[in-house]
Design a protein around this motif. Structure first.
Motif, PDB file in Angstrom:
ATOM      1  N   ASN A  33      27.709  -7.125 -17.418  1.00 13.22           N
ATOM      2  CA  ASN A  33      28.912  -7.031 -17.853  1.00 13.22           C
ATOM      3  C   ASN A  33      29.272  -8.426 -18.532  1.00 13.22           C
ATOM      4  OD1 ASN A  33      30.408  -4.511 -18.001  1.00 13.22           O
ATOM      5  ND2 ASN A  33      30.326  -4.731 -15.541  1.00 13.22           N
ATOM      6  N   ARG A  34      28.320  -8.913 -18.960  1.00 17.41           N
ATOM      7  CA  ARG A  34      28.413 -10.307 -19.592  1.00 17.41           C
ATOM      8  C   ARG A  34      28.547 -10.241 -20.992  1.00 17.41           C
ATOM      9  NH1 ARG A  34      24.634 -11.639 -15.137  1.00 17.41           N
ATOM     10  NH2 ARG A  34      23.067 -10.820 -16.386  1.00 17.41           N
ATOM     11  N   SER A  35      29.302 -11.007 -21.696  1.00 16.58           N
ATOM     12  CA  SER A  35      29.479 -10.542 -23.204  1.00 16.58           C
ATOM     13  C   SER A  35      28.292 -10.680 -23.876  1.00 16.58           C
ATOM     14  CB  SER A  35      30.186 -12.042 -23.798  1.00 16.58           C
ATOM     15  OG  SER A  35      30.305 -11.908 -25.285  1.00 16.58           O
ATOM     16  N   TYR A  36      28.092  -9.668 -25.044  1.00 14.62           N
ATOM     17  CA  TYR A  36      27.188  -9.703 -26.032  1.00 14.62           C
ATOM     18  C   TYR A  36      27.062 -10.832 -26.922  1.00 14.62           C
ATOM     19  CZ  TYR A  36      26.479  -4.632 -24.970  1.00 14.62           C
ATOM     20  OH  TYR A  36      25.956  -3.567 -24.287  1.00 14.62           O
ATOM     21  N   HIS A  37      25.717 -11.525 -27.279  1.00 12.49           N
ATOM     22  CA  HIS A  37      25.824 -12.475 -28.078  1.00 12.49           C
ATOM     23  C   HIS A  37      25.033 -12.030 -29.466  1.00 12.49           C
ATOM     24  CE1 HIS A  37      26.410 -14.660 -24.359  1.00 12.49           C
ATOM     25  NE2 HIS A  37      26.684 -15.750 -25.464  1.00 12.49           N
ATOM     26  N   TYR A  38      25.407 -12.898 -30.576  1.00  9.58           N
ATOM     27  CA  TYR A  38      24.739 -12.565 -31.696  1.00  9.58           C
ATOM     28  C   TYR A  38      23.183 -13.295 -31.598  1.00  9.58           C
ATOM     29  CZ  TYR A  38      29.661 -12.543 -33.733  1.00  9.58           C
ATOM     30  OH  TYR A  38      30.981 -12.139 -33.614  1.00  9.58           O
ATOM     31  N   ALA A  39      22.490 -12.113 -32.418  1.00  7.94           N
ATOM     32  CA  ALA A  39      20.991 -12.576 -32.175  1.00  7.94           C
ATOM     33  C   ALA A  39      20.435 -13.164 -33.427  1.00  7.94           C
ATOM     34  CB  ALA A  39      20.136 -11.229 -31.887  1.00  7.94           C
ATOM     35  N   ARG A  40      21.075 -14.216 -33.675  1.00 10.07           N
ATOM     36  CA  ARG A  40      21.147 -14.910 -35.125  1.00 10.07           C
ATOM     37  C   ARG A  40      19.800 -15.473 -35.254  1.00 10.07           C
ATOM     38  NH1 ARG A  40      27.524 -16.488 -35.325  1.00 10.07           N
ATOM     39  NH2 ARG A  40      28.107 -14.482 -36.454  1.00 10.07           N
ATOM     40  N   GLN A  41      19.101 -16.227 -34.127  1.00 13.04           N
ATOM     41  CA  GLN A  41      17.843 -16.824 -34.493  1.00 13.04           C
ATOM     42  C   GLN A  41      16.625 -15.823 -34.426  1.00 13.04           C
ATOM     43  OE1 GLN A  41      18.852 -19.925 -35.193  1.00 13.04           O
ATOM     44  NE2 GLN A  41      16.737 -20.345 -34.490  1.00 13.04           N
ATOM     45  N   PHE A  42      16.797 -14.617 -33.698  1.00 12.67           N
ATOM     46  CA  PHE A  42      16.014 -13.440 -33.789  1.00 12.67           C
ATOM     47  C   PHE A  42      15.936 -13.105 -34.997  1.00 12.67           C
ATOM     48  CE2 PHE A  42      15.744  -9.033 -33.719  1.00 12.67           C
ATOM     49  CZ  PHE A  42      14.368  -8.595 -33.213  1.00 12.67           C
ATOM     50  N   THR A  43      17.101 -12.839 -35.881  1.00  6.45           N
ATOM     51  CA  THR A  43      17.320 -11.884 -37.162  1.00  6.45           C
ATOM     52  C   THR A  43      16.570 -12.757 -38.210  1.00  6.45           C
ATOM     53  OG1 THR A  43      19.234 -10.872 -36.259  1.00  6.45           O
ATOM     54  CG2 THR A  43      18.976 -11.055 -38.450  1.00  6.45           C
ATOM     55  N   LEU A  44      16.878 -14.170 -37.893  1.00  2.00           N
ATOM     56  CA  LEU A  44      16.327 -15.116 -39.236  1.00  2.00           C
ATOM     57  C   LEU A  44      14.809 -14.965 -38.966  1.00  2.00           C
ATOM     58  CD1 LEU A  44      18.414 -18.430 -38.613  1.00  2.00           C
ATOM     59  CD2 LEU A  44      18.558 -16.731 -40.380  1.00  2.00           C
ATOM     60  N   GLY A  45      14.302 -15.075 -38.001  1.00  2.00           N
ATOM     61  CA  GLY A  45      12.693 -14.625 -37.699  1.00  2.00           C
ATOM     62  C   GLY A  45      12.314 -13.554 -38.281  1.00  2.00           C
ATOM     63  N   MET A  46      12.953 -12.394 -37.918  1.00  2.00           N
ATOM     64  CA  MET A  46      12.763 -11.063 -38.683  1.00  2.00           C
ATOM     65  C   MET A  46      12.768 -11.123 -40.318  1.00  2.00           C
ATOM     66  SD  MET A  46      12.354  -8.083 -36.731  1.00  2.00           S
ATOM     67  CE  MET A  46      13.408  -6.879 -37.509  1.00  2.00           C
ATOM     68  N   VAL A  47      13.628 -11.851 -40.822  1.00  2.00           N
ATOM     69  CA  VAL A  47      13.856 -11.685 -42.152  1.00  2.00           C
ATOM     70  C   VAL A  47      12.858 -13.083 -42.930  1.00  2.00           C
ATOM     71  CG1 VAL A  47      16.095 -10.701 -42.270  1.00  2.00           C
ATOM     72  CG2 VAL A  47      16.029 -13.134 -42.366  1.00  2.00           C
ATOM     73  N   GLY A  48      12.073 -13.830 -42.009  1.00  2.00           N
ATOM     74  CA  GLY A  48      11.435 -14.730 -42.577  1.00  2.00           C
ATOM     75  C   GLY A  48      12.169 -15.886 -42.761  1.00  2.00           C
ATOM     76  N   GLU A  49      13.227 -16.327 -42.516  1.00  2.00           N
ATOM     77  CA  GLU A  49      13.829 -17.214 -42.761  1.00  2.00           C
ATOM     78  C   GLU A  49      13.724 -18.594 -41.695  1.00  2.00           C
ATOM     79  OE1 GLU A  49      15.710 -20.393 -44.257  1.00  2.00           O
ATOM     80  OE2 GLU A  49      16.209 -18.669 -45.450  1.00  2.00           O
ATOM     81  N   LYS A  50      12.901 -19.502 -42.155  1.00  2.00           N
ATOM     82  CA  LYS A  50      12.629 -20.647 -41.215  1.00  2.00           C
ATOM     83  C   LYS A  50      13.369 -22.047 -41.374  1.00  2.00           C
ATOM     84  CE  LYS A  50       7.790 -18.803 -41.338  1.00  2.00           C
ATOM     85  NZ  LYS A  50       6.359 -19.123 -41.654  1.00  2.00           N
ATOM     86  N   ASN A  51      14.296 -21.929 -42.417  1.00  2.00           N
ATOM     87  CA  ASN A  51      14.791 -23.244 -42.442  1.00  2.00           C
ATOM     88  C   ASN A  51      16.056 -23.434 -42.050  1.00  2.00           C
ATOM     89  OD1 ASN A  51      12.634 -24.365 -43.890  1.00  2.00           O
ATOM     90  ND2 ASN A  51      13.288 -23.431 -45.771  1.00  2.00           N
ATOM     91  N   LEU A  52      16.615 -22.201 -41.490  1.00  2.00           N
ATOM     92  CA  LEU A  52      18.350 -22.323 -41.043  1.00  2.00           C
ATOM     93  C   LEU A  52      18.108 -22.300 -39.271  1.00  2.00           C
ATOM     94  CD1 LEU A  52      20.128 -19.736 -43.261  1.00  2.00           C
ATOM     95  CD2 LEU A  52      20.133 -22.140 -43.288  1.00  2.00           C
ATOM     96  N   VAL A  53      19.042 -22.717 -38.784  1.00  2.00           N
ATOM     97  CA  VAL A  53      19.412 -22.765 -37.317  1.00  2.00           C
ATOM     98  C   VAL A  53      20.788 -22.282 -37.057  1.00  2.00           C
ATOM     99  CG1 VAL A  53      19.399 -24.057 -35.142  1.00  2.00           C
ATOM    100  CG2 VAL A  53      17.731 -24.757 -36.895  1.00  2.00           C
TER     101      VAL A  53
END
Length: 220
Positions: free
Chosen positions: A47-67
């Motif tokens: 029951n802990r809050s969901y978190h945005y999976a933004r680092q995972f998503t950046l890796g999925m789309v091949g974006e290596k320069n954003l954090v």
């Protein structure tokens, strides 16, 4: 549109479900439904809050320069949640959280891949029927609708629900869709892993058998 990828993030074992999750997620990112922004999310259960999976998503789309920060999810009326991944125990643990999200105006949907653990418990490890049944009972209680990967699974799900004690105040929508067959769209791996030489040397050193799949009774 919050798309859950909890199991893939924690343990992407490269099986059929993970391929579906990657493929559908990439298709949604490339062509989101009108009026929606796609936000992959993950949970650790409890029951802990969901978190945005933004680092995972950046890796999925091949974006290596954003954090970007995997910040806690902000829920607003009109948002939608799609439980795309098969996150069984964590979803059961999150029942109270999911219900509170729905009470705040979010639409909740889950994908159901099959019902084999409850229909054929004899070919699964002991205990699978219980925790998978808990998952199904949770999603039927908290969801606005369930999306199955075939008409056959949708029919099996409707039959299973009819046999459960009635615990909903509103009807449950059950739909289904066709799976695709484009392996290249699932973000597959390429090339050889770092330990390839060690593995191949071990295989060459003695008579070896290669089994493509998992060693389970349900696989024959």
């Amino acid at each position: 549109l919050l798309v859950e990828v909890s199991a893939v993030i924690q343990s992407d074992i490269k099986t059929g479900i993970q391929r579906v999750v990657r493929s559908v997620l990439l298709a949604l990112i490339a062509d989101p439904p009108p009026g929606y922004r796609i936000e992959p999310v993950f949970s650790t259960g409890g029951n802990r809050s969901y978190h945005y999976a933004r680092q995972f998503t950046l890796g999925m789309v091949g974006e290596k320069n954003l954090v970007l920060e995997d910040a806690p999810v902000e829920v607003r009326p009109g948002d939608a949640f799609l439980g795309l991944d098969l996150f069984t125990n964590g979803t059961s643990q999150n029942e109270e959280l999911l219900q509170s999200m729905r009470d705040r105006g979010m639409h909740i949907y889950f994908v159901v891949f099959d019902l084999l653990p409850v229909l054929r418990p004899d070919v699964f490890p002991f205990g699978t029927e219980q925790y998978f049944g808990d998952f199904l009972r949770t999603v039927t209680r908290v969801s606005d609708g369930l999306l199955c990967i075939s008409r056959a699974v949708a029919d099996e799900l409707a039959g299973w629900i009819e046999k459960q004690p009635a615990r909903r105040a509103a009807p449950l929508n059950i739909g289904w869709f066709h799976l695709g067959a484009d392996i290249d769209a699932s973000a597959p791996s390429f090339g050889m892993p770092d330990n390839a030489a060690l593995v191949l040397d071990a295989v060459r050193a003695r008579p070896s058998f290669l089994m493509v799949g998992t060693v389970e009774p349900r696989k024959g």
